[in-house]
Design a protein around this motif. Structure first.
Motif, PDB file in Angstrom:
ATOM      1  N   HIS A 137      18.650  55.889  22.745  1.00  0.00           N
ATOM      2  CA  HIS A 137      18.211  57.093  22.627  1.00  0.00           C
ATOM      3  C   HIS A 137      16.666  57.234  23.356  1.00  0.00           C
ATOM      4  CE1 HIS A 137      21.733  58.277  20.440  1.00  0.00           C
ATOM      5  NE2 HIS A 137      21.207  57.240  19.526  1.00  0.00           N
ATOM      6  N   LEU A 138      15.902  56.171  23.049  1.00  0.00           N
ATOM      7  CA  LEU A 138      14.591  55.994  23.594  1.00  0.00           C
ATOM      8  C   LEU A 138      14.693  56.057  25.171  1.00  0.00           C
ATOM      9  CD1 LEU A 138      12.696  53.510  21.357  1.00  0.00           C
ATOM     10  CD2 LEU A 138      12.512  56.112  21.301  1.00  0.00           C
ATOM     11  N   GLU A 139      15.699  55.262  25.686  1.00  0.00           N
ATOM     12  CA  GLU A 139      15.976  55.566  27.242  1.00  0.00           C
ATOM     13  C   GLU A 139      16.335  56.756  27.981  1.00  0.00           C
ATOM     14  OE1 GLU A 139      17.005  50.675  27.103  1.00  0.00           O
ATOM     15  OE2 GLU A 139      18.466  52.082  28.017  1.00  0.00           O
ATOM     16  N   ALA A 140      17.196  57.337  26.994  1.00  0.00           N
ATOM     17  CA  ALA A 140      17.427  58.659  27.412  1.00  0.00           C
ATOM     18  C   ALA A 140      16.448  59.715  27.425  1.00  0.00           C
ATOM     19  CB  ALA A 140      18.772  59.246  26.590  1.00  0.00           C
ATOM     20  N   MET A 141      15.356  59.358  26.109  1.00  0.00           N
ATOM     21  CA  MET A 141      14.528  60.455  25.990  1.00  0.00           C
ATOM     22  C   MET A 141      13.633  60.167  27.402  1.00  0.00           C
ATOM     23  SD  MET A 141      13.007  62.637  24.378  1.00  0.00           S
ATOM     24  CE  MET A 141      12.085  63.839  25.442  1.00  0.00           C
ATOM     25  N   ALA A 142      13.336  58.897  27.786  1.00  0.00           N
ATOM     26  CA  ALA A 142      12.442  58.693  28.943  1.00  0.00           C
ATOM     27  C   ALA A 142      13.109  59.363  30.359  1.00  0.00           C
ATOM     28  CB  ALA A 142      12.449  57.225  29.216  1.00  0.00           C
ATOM     29  N   ALA A 143      14.320  59.615  30.411  1.00  0.00           N
ATOM     30  CA  ALA A 143      14.896  60.286  31.405  1.00  0.00           C
ATOM     31  C   ALA A 143      14.537  61.753  31.523  1.00  0.00           C
ATOM     32  CB  ALA A 143      16.322  60.403  31.351  1.00  0.00           C
ATOM     33  N   ILE A 144      14.156  62.308  30.383  1.00  0.00           N
ATOM     34  CA  ILE A 144      13.597  63.762  30.515  1.00  0.00           C
ATOM     35  C   ILE A 144      12.131  63.451  30.938  1.00  0.00           C
ATOM     36  CG2 ILE A 144      13.074  65.569  29.023  1.00  0.00           C
ATOM     37  CD1 ILE A 144      15.610  64.920  27.579  1.00  0.00           C
ATOM     38  N   MET A 145      11.361  62.461  30.106  1.00  0.00           N
ATOM     39  CA  MET A 145      10.001  62.460  30.577  1.00  0.00           C
ATOM     40  C   MET A 145       9.598  62.133  31.948  1.00  0.00           C
ATOM     41  SD  MET A 145       8.039  62.556  27.748  1.00  0.00           S
ATOM     42  CE  MET A 145       6.606  61.458  28.000  1.00  0.00           C
ATOM     43  N   ILE A 146      10.579  61.278  32.629  1.00  0.00           N
ATOM     44  CA  ILE A 146      10.543  60.940  34.049  1.00  0.00           C
ATOM     45  C   ILE A 146      10.747  62.160  34.774  1.00  0.00           C
ATOM     46  CG2 ILE A 146      11.315  59.410  35.930  1.00  0.00           C
ATOM     47  CD1 ILE A 146      11.723  57.230  33.785  1.00  0.00           C
ATOM     48  N   SER A 147      11.558  63.075  34.526  1.00  0.00           N
ATOM     49  CA  SER A 147      11.833  64.105  35.366  1.00  0.00           C
ATOM     50  C   SER A 147      10.741  65.204  35.253  1.00  0.00           C
ATOM     51  CB  SER A 147      13.089  64.813  34.771  1.00  0.00           C
ATOM     52  OG  SER A 147      12.877  65.533  33.423  1.00  0.00           O
ATOM     53  N   GLU A 190      17.948  56.648  37.423  1.00  0.00           N
ATOM     54  CA  GLU A 190      17.657  57.010  38.643  1.00  0.00           C
ATOM     55  C   GLU A 190      16.876  58.251  38.711  1.00  0.00           C
ATOM     56  OE1 GLU A 190      19.418  59.410  40.127  1.00  0.00           O
ATOM     57  OE2 GLU A 190      20.384  60.149  38.483  1.00  0.00           O
ATOM     58  N   VAL A 191      16.248  58.147  39.883  1.00  0.00           N
ATOM     59  CA  VAL A 191      15.373  59.550  40.183  1.00  0.00           C
ATOM     60  C   VAL A 191      15.944  60.685  40.986  1.00  0.00           C
ATOM     61  CG1 VAL A 191      13.191  58.308  39.503  1.00  0.00           C
ATOM     62  CG2 VAL A 191      13.819  58.468  41.713  1.00  0.00           C
ATOM     63  N   GLU A 192      17.249  60.703  41.166  1.00  0.00           N
ATOM     64  CA  GLU A 192      17.590  61.663  42.169  1.00  0.00           C
ATOM     65  C   GLU A 192      18.253  62.707  40.927  1.00  0.00           C
ATOM     66  OE1 GLU A 192      20.922  62.652  45.393  1.00  0.00           O
ATOM     67  OE2 GLU A 192      20.905  60.838  44.531  1.00  0.00           O
ATOM     68  N   HIS A 193      18.860  62.281  40.067  1.00  0.00           N
ATOM     69  CA  HIS A 193      19.506  63.140  39.068  1.00  0.00           C
ATOM     70  C   HIS A 193      18.785  62.993  37.671  1.00  0.00           C
ATOM     71  CE1 HIS A 193      22.402  64.354  42.201  1.00  0.00           C
ATOM     72  NE2 HIS A 193      22.957  63.342  42.179  1.00  0.00           N
ATOM     73  N   PHE A 194      17.834  62.071  37.582  1.00  0.00           N
ATOM     74  CA  PHE A 194      17.297  61.614  36.454  1.00  0.00           C
ATOM     75  C   PHE A 194      18.381  61.462  35.303  1.00  0.00           C
ATOM     76  CE2 PHE A 194      14.196  64.292  38.803  1.00  0.00           C
ATOM     77  CZ  PHE A 194      13.350  63.133  38.984  1.00  0.00           C
ATOM     78  N   THR A 195      19.094  60.403  35.509  1.00  0.00           N
ATOM     79  CA  THR A 195      20.304  59.962  34.697  1.00  0.00           C
ATOM     80  C   THR A 195      20.145  58.434  34.472  1.00  0.00           C
ATOM     81  OG1 THR A 195      21.951  59.935  36.414  1.00  0.00           O
ATOM     82  CG2 THR A 195      21.604  62.045  35.302  1.00  0.00           C
ATOM     83  N   LEU A 196      20.699  58.108  33.207  1.00  0.00           N
ATOM     84  CA  LEU A 196      20.816  56.641  32.863  1.00  0.00           C
ATOM     85  C   LEU A 196      21.793  55.951  34.011  1.00  0.00           C
ATOM     86  CD1 LEU A 196      20.609  56.736  28.976  1.00  0.00           C
ATOM     87  CD2 LEU A 196      18.613  56.191  30.695  1.00  0.00           C
ATOM     88  N   VAL A 197      21.485  54.707  34.230  1.00  0.00           N
ATOM     89  CA  VAL A 197      22.336  54.011  35.114  1.00  0.00           C
ATOM     90  C   VAL A 197      23.131  52.885  34.397  1.00  0.00           C
ATOM     91  CG1 VAL A 197      20.824  54.187  37.148  1.00  0.00           C
ATOM     92  CG2 VAL A 197      20.613  52.183  35.650  1.00  0.00           C
ATOM     93  N   THR A 198      22.887  52.885  33.045  1.00  0.00           N
ATOM     94  CA  THR A 198      23.644  51.728  32.233  1.00  0.00           C
ATOM     95  C   THR A 198      24.951  52.476  31.765  1.00  0.00           C
ATOM     96  OG1 THR A 198      22.144  52.711  30.294  1.00  0.00           O
ATOM     97  CG2 THR A 198      21.552  50.442  31.148  1.00  0.00           C
ATOM     98  N   THR A 199      25.722  51.601  31.162  1.00  0.00           N
ATOM     99  CA  THR A 199      26.924  52.103  30.578  1.00  0.00           C
ATOM    100  C   THR A 199      26.833  53.041  29.532  1.00  0.00           C
ATOM    101  OG1 THR A 199      27.986  49.710  31.016  1.00  0.00           O
ATOM    102  CG2 THR A 199      29.135  51.328  29.475  1.00  0.00           C
ATOM    103  N   PRO A 200      27.475  54.130  29.554  1.00  0.00           N
ATOM    104  CA  PRO A 200      27.286  54.989  28.391  1.00  0.00           C
ATOM    105  C   PRO A 200      27.386  54.492  26.895  1.00  0.00           C
ATOM    106  CG  PRO A 200      28.802  56.087  30.110  1.00  0.00           C
ATOM    107  CD  PRO A 200      28.549  54.612  30.305  1.00  0.00           C
ATOM    108  N   GLY A 201      26.326  54.836  26.201  1.00  0.00           N
ATOM    109  CA  GLY A 201      26.183  54.141  24.752  1.00  0.00           C
ATOM    110  C   GLY A 201      25.474  52.820  24.806  1.00  0.00           C
ATOM    111  N   ARG A 202      25.170  52.409  25.953  1.00  0.00           N
ATOM    112  CA  ARG A 202      24.794  50.869  25.834  1.00  0.00           C
ATOM    113  C   ARG A 202      23.239  50.984  26.649  1.00  0.00           C
ATOM    114  NH1 ARG A 202      25.896  46.127  23.694  1.00  0.00           N
ATOM    115  NH2 ARG A 202      25.180  44.269  25.128  1.00  0.00           N
ATOM    116  N   SER A 203      22.304  50.348  25.886  1.00  0.00           N
ATOM    117  CA  SER A 203      21.034  50.331  26.486  1.00  0.00           C
ATOM    118  C   SER A 203      20.681  49.094  27.266  1.00  0.00           C
ATOM    119  CB  SER A 203      19.986  50.398  25.145  1.00  0.00           C
ATOM    120  OG  SER A 203      19.909  49.043  24.516  1.00  0.00           O
TER     121      SER A 203
END
Length: 214
Positions: free
Chosen positions: A180-190, A93-106
């Motif tokens: 981990h790739l999805e979490a890295m993408a959150a940083i990239m998108i921000s 999500e692009v308000e806080h740039f965090t993952l919307v999936t269940t923690p630890g689940r991709s």
């Protein structure tokens, strides 16, 4: 190779254009029929319904916004069961740039569970404009593309698709590492939303050198 593409947005356009140029045969479907037809015409490809594209595909690319993923997976069902699925999506999500999936689940794991396909996470760390480049090369070096998955044949197929667009494949683990790739993408998108240029988003050394207190 026959590639079925689900989604008709920027990533589908960028990757599909490069794969069509590499000689692959494509079929596309999407939520907006007109956009899918336009891309099919651009590639010299065909459009079809979700089931038709799934039957056509040797490998499927799912390229949709996370908000539409549930609907997309419901329409695909198990029509790609046992097939290679490339997942380039980011559940960010692009308000806080965090993952919307269940923690630890991709999202990649969710796609695999929903479809029964052999999912490989790849192509999720760069803006579509990077994939539009003919042979993405930076400072004389091919762009390295991390990918991960569990199935050896699916990994090999994805490795070849990465190489087909002029990039350097880098396997980074099994499908558990997709998180981990999805979490890295959150940083990239921000960074992209913060104004970084898509082609040089990691060019931090040059930016530091240009900053008086860098």
């Amino acid at each position: 190779m026959r590639i079925g593409i689900f989604g008709a947005g920027a990533m589908a356009d960028a990757l599909g254009t490069r794969w069509a140029a590499a000689g692959h045969e494509l079929m596309i479907t999407g939520r907006t029929a007109g956009k899918a037809r336009a891309l099919a015409d651009k590639w010299g490809a065909h459009t079809g319904g979700f089931e038709e594209v799934a039957e056509f595909a040797e490998v499927a690319l799912i390229a949709v916004l996370y908000q539409g993923m549930t609907s997309t997976l419901a329409q695909i069902g198990d029509a790609v069961r046992g097939k290679v699925i490339v997942d380039c999506n980011n559940p960010v999500e692009v308000e806080h740039f965090t993952l919307v999936t269940t923690p630890g689940r991709s999202m990649a794991q969710e796609i695999e569970q929903a479809t029964g396909g052999h999912v490989v996470k790849a192509f999720n760390l760069c803006h579509a404009r990077v994939w539009q480049m003919e042979s993405p090369v930076f400072d004389g070096r091919r762009l390295v593309v991390p990918y991960c998955g569990d199935d050896p044949a699916a990994l090999d197929t994805t490795r070849r698709l990465i190489a087909d667009i002029g990039c350097e494949p880098l396997r980074v683990g099994d499908l558990r590492h997709a998180h981990h790739l999805e979490a890295m993408a959150a940083i990239m998108i921000s960074l992209l939303f913060g104004g970084c240029e898509p082609h040089t988003v990691f060019n931090l050394v040059d930016r530091a050198a240009a900053t008086p207190n860098g």
